[in-house]
Structures are given as structure tokens and as C-alpha cells.
Design an enzyme around this catalytic site. Structure first.
Site, PDB file in Angstrom:
ATOM      1  CB  SER A 109      46.260  42.175  20.272  1.00 52.10           C
ATOM      2  OG  SER A 109      46.629  40.901  20.717  1.00 52.10           O
TER       3      SER A 109
ATOM      4  CG  ASP B 220      50.560  38.959  30.046  1.00 53.88           C
ATOM      5  OD1 ASP B 220      50.011  40.075  30.119  1.00 53.88           O
ATOM      6  OD2 ASP B 220      50.437  38.202  29.061  1.00 53.88           O
TER       7      ASP B 220
END
Ligand code: HEM
Lengths: 265, 422
Positions: free
Chosen positions: B220, B245
Site C-alpha cells: 500500500s 475498517d
């Protein structure tokens, strides 16, 4: 920052330009108070039932409610027996008899609302429905639309339908009204093929409510709003439960997240 | 027996399966211990949210398809049947209908995140390009889905959009006839759109898989836009990002629920409550909100062919964004000018969206043309030049040991904090 401000100005400008365009159409219908409005809105059952009466006695001569069955009337608070009686009072085609002739008989709660004229299917392009011709002729070439979804099918639906029903007036001297058309303040173009459907005391309400044009319009719109969104009351009730659930869950997971992350630097 | 994979799992069944097919090891590696930069902000939620959206769309779509009739005579009525007679049919349909909006807003934010933090730059070009493929597939899927309820806007939207292909010389008309399966949008068109609307989401699943696979190869990006230098820069995906998340997911569901339960038709068009009627054109034909900016670009160009090319070009240009942006610095945080003009670009897209909702007359044409011009100017002129002229701020040494202007190590995590909305 200066640049950000100028982009905001651009957005504001866009928003300002919006009303200019709306003006050429019919005036904005004034807002009425509706029982079914807003996240806490529910259905005024008495009003919806009176509205059903108005529909049955007045509008149903011309307008269908294709997507309703008599059984659905439970949604405006009618009992099973009342619904049976209402259905039984309507005569519907029931296939063929033993001689092969068309048969008619009383409707049952499972039947669809009776359609005044069998409606033409707009998808059958080129296939002119015999009834469509008769129907159009009877209404200056305009067809009475099905009303099941009418409240959803117009911008600002409830206020608009109310405004059309109460918006009949004498045409201004300068206005050229076509033969057989009617002047209406809120119908786009002001010429509507539907003659003023409601007049004071046209129906007699069992609960003693005075049947003014405004009252009947309000009631029939409440009924039609239910017809368009029969799930509305259940949907909002369920909605509150889910919204509260996700609020609580968001709070909880956030607390857990803080805890998990506490040791990360 | 050949050298088998040796599973570490203690549960005998899991171990047995994992030795033969190491899916548990893979999940553990990709979503458990997967080293992830520790300085993500909440913008990094949106990839997970988009995945969840896709799953929701597929599940609700399959249930809709059980009662939906892809036939021009029956489609509109079958949707009303779903809304009125099928148990919780209204709920499934409203989740699907508003789910498309939630999916797009999520993906748009996800894309903007990538643009702001330069996630498309080397080595993530292919990852980014797969993302653009996902966007195109989503648009095709949503467009065809919108045709299915066979309302007025379904029918006329399909007519306008398919007709665009007729702008191409010679091949144009035959292409349109081919797409329609006839000489107008009609029953064959509805049939094939249903078939493709069912198919494309699964193609999407495949491309999403590749997108994520590519992500797990290169790793990422992060708000600082610098590479991970040491294990101190990362945390394991689980529990750190599973829980973060989850926070985003709850908020996402909250907004979703408000739409579905309290304003299910807010984003829809009133004309789609009227059955499709080929003999009556609505006053103005507009697509769903998520396609409005492209529609505005199309209508802002007087020449039809050029308009079509610019509309498609506005998305295709994203494929080459990694090479149009000549700056080596990824994150807008260290690019004082880019950091401002990226917002102007966003404003242009929003203005285009508003223009798309209005008839192309008067001020709307002017605004749409300015918006279109700026949209392309941003990619084709500003970005290539800016990368050469702009003086980036000094980059931190690493994620865990950031350096601010003037040098000198800061207490670790200091620059990560302000972006951390937590
Ligand atoms: C990428 C995922 C998907 C997107 C973005 C999407 C989008 C849409 C949209 C915008 C509509 C129109 C809703 C309306 O206005 O009524 C629709 C309808 C529909 N979709 Fe999907 N869809 C997706 C996946 C699926 C899948 C996997 C199926 C499975 C068969 C499906 C089945 C249907 C059906 C049957 C309808 C018509 C019923 C209706 O209009 O509500 N969809 N879809």
C-alpha cells in the site's frame, strides 16, 4: 486557499443559476402538511380511508390503480371483513362460463383493483387498443394515467397532486384555452384534459368530516401516497432500528479501535 | 510424496486442508500478518468499503433476479411485484438501487484518495490501471441495470447512450443496430442488458481480485507517499486495520441505512415511475447522478463525435495519469501547488455534475464548457508542467522517523497524527 475559495464560488454560482430555469414551468405547488412526511412520518389512517372513498366514488370512473389488490387495503386499516365486502361489491370478468361466454362475478380480496377501461400497454407499439381510442376520444386525446405510482412519478408529488386537484380556475382573458380543455394553475401548460373532478360535498364522509374540495384532495392524496409506497410505515420503523444499531456499533468499534491502536506510535 | 507445504495451523482439520491447499496460510499472510503502513488515515477505508458494496450488489441482485422478468411487456410490472408482493422485496430492491449510489460514492472517494496521495505512481501504475478498468465495468453494469426496471428514464437513457455510437462514421449505425438487436431499444435490448448485467459483476470480481493481488505485490501507499523502509513503519493488517475498517464500515452502513429507509427515492428520477413509452420523450433525459459529469462533458461539445470521444476520453485519460504526472513526489502533502489545484479539479468535476443535471442552455453550457476545458487542462497541461516546476517540500526520512522542514528527527509518529482523524 485562495484557489479553494474560487472553486467554492464556482459551485455557489452553479447553485444560484438553478431557480432561473425552473421559472418557465408551472408555479411551485405550495407545501401542505402531510402525515407521512419526514423520518417520523406515519400514515393518517382515517384520512387514507376517506381518500379511498373519494377514489372509489370519483376518480375510479376514469383512473385505474393497476398495482393494488383489494387485500392490500389492510394497509389503510380496513378489516378482513370490510375488504371482503368492498371486493364483493365490485363486478369483474371471471373467464368463460360453460357455454364459452364471458362470465362476470363479484371480486375477491385477492383480485386486482378493477380497471375502468382495460389499459393500453404502452409497450405494444403500433397495436392500437380499441379501448384506447374510445378512451382518448372521451378525454380530448389525453389518457387518464394510472394513479398507483402518480405521487412518486411527479416532482414534489403529494403537493403537486393536491395543487392540481385544487388548482382549477377560470382562464385569464388573455389565455387561449383549447376546446374541451380546462384551465389549471398548476398543471404544466395550464391546459388539462381532466375536468375539475372534485366539488364541495361531492361525497358524504361517514365520520362526519366536511367534504370540502381541499379536504377531499388532502384525503385522496394521502390515500394515493399510501398506494405508491405501501411499505412506508414498516420501512421507517425498521429504519430507526437499523440506524440506532449502526450508531451503537460505530461507537463500540471506535472504542475498540482506540484500544487496539493505543500502543502504536 | 513430493515436498508438501508444511502447515503451521494447530487445528487438525485446518492443518489437513492447509497442507494440501494452503488457503489458510494465504489468508493469514494476506489479511492477517500482512505488513501495512501504520500511518493510514480513514481514506484508506474506502477500498474495503467498495469490496463490501460489490458483494452487497451481487447478493441483492441475485435475489431480485429471482422475481424480475426481463421482458419488455413484464419488466415494469415485475418490479412493482417485487416492491409489493415479494416478502421484503422492497427492502432488497431499495438496497440494490441505493447500493449502486453507495458503490459509486465509495469508489469515487477511493479514486480521489489515490489522486491526492499519488497512489498511481511507480510502482503502482498497473494497480491503478486495473482500478480504471473496474470503474469502466461498474459504469457499464450500472447503466445496464438502470435499464432493467423499464421506466421512462430507463428506456430513454438507454436510447440516448446507445445512440452515441452512431456518431462514429460508417460503423456507427450498424454498431447501434447490433447493440439494440433491432431498430430501436426494445425487447431484445432488454434481454441482452439483463444477461450482461448479471455477468459483468462477476467479471468485476475477477478484476477486483487482480487489483488486490497487484496491491499485495507492491504494497500500500500511505498518506506520506514514501516507501516503507523498515518493519517499524508497519503494523500487521489484523487486528489494526480490520478494526479500523470496521469503524468505517459502521459509518458506511449508517449512511446507507438512512438512504434506504428514509429517502429511498431521493437519488432516483420521478420519470422512472412511469412505464417506458417509446412514443413519449421525457422533457429532459438525465442519467443517474454518478454519470452526470461525463454526460455534461458530452453535451458541452457542439460536435457529436467529438463529444463522444471527449466523454470516453475523460475516463481513458486516467489510464495514462501515471505518466502525465511528472512529479516524483507522491503525496500532495509535500506538493504545495498540486495540493491546491487538485481541489480545483474536484470542483470542476462537481460543477460538471451539476451541469449534467440541467438542460444544456444558457449558463449551463458556459459552465459545462469551462468545466470540460479545465478537466482536460488539468491532466494534459497542468500536471506535466507542474511536476517540473513545483518545488516539493522535504520528504520525511521514513514513516516512523519523519523529518520536518529544517531537518532534525521528530518524536516518532508526529506527522502521522494530524491526518489521523481518529
Ligand atoms: C456491480 C454491481 C451492480 C451494480 C452497480 C448494479 C446496478 C443496478 C442498478 C443501478 C439497477 C437499477 C435499479 C433501479 O433503479 O431500479 C439495477 C437493477 C437490477 N439489478 Fe443490478 N447491479 C449490480 C449487480 C447485480 C447483480 C450481480 C445482479 C444479479 C442478477 C443484479 C440484478 C439486477 C436486477 C434483476 C435489477 C432489476 C430490478 C430493479 O430495477 O430493481 N444486479 N442494478
Amino acid at each position: 486557499m485562495g484557489i479553494m475559495r474560487s472553486s467554492l464560488v464556482a459551485i455557489a454560482l452553479t447553485a444560484l443559476a438553478a431557480p432561473a430555469l425552473a421559472q418557465e414551468e408551472a408555479p411551485t405547488p405550495p407545501s401542505q402538511h402531510w402525515s407521512f412526511q419526514g423520518p417520523f412520518g406515519s400514515l393518517d389512517l382515517a384520512s387514507a380511508q376517506r381518500g379511498f372513498q373519494v377514489y372509489s366514488e370519483v376518480c375510479s370512473v376514469c383512473h385505474s390503480l393497476e398495482y393494488l389488490h383489494y387485500r392490500d387495503l389492510r394497509g389503510i386499516g380496513l378489516s378482513a371483513d370490510q375488504i371482503k365486502a368492498i371486493a364483493a361489491s365490485v363486478t369483474v370478468p371471471q373467464g368463460l362460463d360453460d357455454n364459452g361466454d364471458p362470465k362476470e362475478g363479484p371480486a375477491t380480496p385477492a383480485d386486482q383493483f378493477k380497471v375502468p377501461y382495460p389499459l393500453p400497454n404502452p409497450l405494444q407499439i403500433g397495436v392500437t387498443h380499441t379501448n384506447e381510442k374510445a378512451d382518448r376520444a372521451a378525454h380530448n386525446g389525453a389518457l387518464p394515467p394510472d394513479l398507483t405510482l402518480i405521487v412518486n412519478a411527479r416532482e414534489n408529488g403529494p403537493n403537486y397532486v393536491y395543487a392540481v386537484l385544487t388548482g382549477y380556475a377560470d382562464a385569464p382573458a388573455s389565455f387561449k384555452l383549447m376546446e374541451g380543455m380546462n384551465y389549471n394553475k398548476f398543471f404544466p401548460g395550464h391546459q388539462i384534459a381532466m375536468p375539475q373532478p372534485l366539488h364541495d360535498d361531492q361525497v358524504t364522509y361517514a365520520d362526519g368530516t366536511k367534504a370540502t374540495v381541499e379536504q377531499m384532495s388532502h384525503d385522496v392524496v394521502t390515500f394515493l401516497a399510501w398506494a405508491a409506497n405501501p411499505e412506508m410505515v414498516q420501512r421507517k420503523q425498521m429504519g430507526w432500528r437499523w440506524v440506532l444499531f449502526f450508531l451503537v456499533m460505530a461507537g463500540l468499534t471506535y472504542a475498540v479501535k482506540r484500544k487496539v491502536w493505543a500502543d502504536v506510535h | 510424496m513430493a515436498e508438501a507445504h508444511k502447515s503451521e495451523f494447530s487445528n487438525p482439520l485446518v492443518n489437513w486442508i492447509d497442507t494440501r491447499l494452503p488457503i489458510f496460510t494465504m489468508m493469514q499472510k494476506e489479511y492477517g500478518t500482512f505488513p501495512t503502513p501504520k500511518n493510514f488515515n480513514y481514506f484508506w477505508n474506502f477500498g474495503a468499503l467498495a469490496t463490501v458494496s460489490l458483494v452487497i450488489m451481487i447478493v441483492t441482485g441475485i435475489f431480485l433476479a429471482m422475481n424480475y422478468q426481463p421482458n419488455a411487456q413484464l419488466a415494469f410490472d415485475s418490479v412493482q411485484h417485487i416492491m409489493r408482493d415479494v416478502n421484503y422485496g422492497w427492502l432488497i430492491r431499495y438496497i440494490h438501487q441505493n447500493g449502486a449510489s453507495m458503490f459509486f460514492i465509495t469508489v469515487y472517494i477511493h479514486i480521489f484518495r489515490g489522486m491526492y496521495y499519488g497512489s498511481y505512481k511507480s510502482p503502482r501504475e498497473l494497480l491503478w490501471m486495473l482500478g480504471v478498468v473496474i470503474l469502466l465495468l461498474m459504469m457499464a453494469t450500472a447503466f445496464m441495470g438502470y435499464v432493467l426496471p423499464w421506466g421512462q428514464m430507463s428506456y430513454w437513457g438507454a436510447t440516448v447512450i446507445t445512440n452515441l455510437f452512431s456518431a462514429f462514421p460508417i460503423v456507427g449505425k450498424p454498431i447501434v443496430t447490433f447493440l439494440w438487436g433491432g431498430y430501436s431499444v426494445s425487447n431484445p435490448t432488454l434481454n441482452r442488458f439483463f444477461s450482461l448485467h448479471y455477468l459483468l459483476p462477476f467479471v468485476l470480481v475477477g478484476v477486483v481480485f487482480l487489483h488486490v493481488a497487484a496491491l499485495h505485490v507492491v504494497g500500500s501507499n500511505n498518506p506520506l507517499g514514501i516507501d516503507v523502509k523498515s518493519p517499524q513503519d508497519t503494523v500487521p493488517f489484523h487486528p489494526y486495520y480490520t478494526v479500523k475498517d470496521s469503524v468505517g464500515l459502521c459509518v458506511f452502513f449508517l449512511v446507507y441505512a438512512i438512504l434506504v429507509f428514509f429517502a429511498p427515492n431521493f437519488l432516483g428520477d420521478v420519470n422512472n415511475f412511469i412505464p417506458a413509452n417509446p412514443l413519449q420523450t421525457p422533457a429532459d433525459i438525465v442519467p443517474e447522478w454518478y454519470l452526470l459529469p461525463y454526460y455534461a462533458i458530452l453535451r458541452s461539445v457542439p460536435n457529436k463525435l467529438l463529444g463522444v470521444c471527449m466523454m470516453f476520453g475523460s475516463i481513458l485519460i486516467l489510464f495514462v495519469l501515471p505518466w502525465l504526472d511528472t512529479s516524483k513526489v507522491r503525496s500532495a502533502r509535500f506538493r504545495p501547488i498540486y495540493r491546491q489545484i487538485i481541489w480545483v479539479w474536484l470542483a470542476a468535476v462537481i460543477v460538471l455534475g451539476v451541469c449534467g443535471a440541467h438542460k444544456p442552455e444558457g449558463i449551463w453550457v458556459v459552465l459545462a464548457r469551462i468545466g470540460t476545458l479545465y478537466y482536460f487542462l488539468h491532466f494534459l497541461v497542468i500536471l506535466p508542467i507542474l511536476g517540473k516546476l513545483e518545488r516539493p517540500l522535504p520528504l520525511p526520512e521514513s514513516i516512523s522517523r519523519p523529518v520536518i522542514v529544517g531537518g532534525g528527527p521528530m518524536p516518532s509518529g508526529a506527522t502521522a497524527k494530524p491526518m489521523e482523524k481518529a
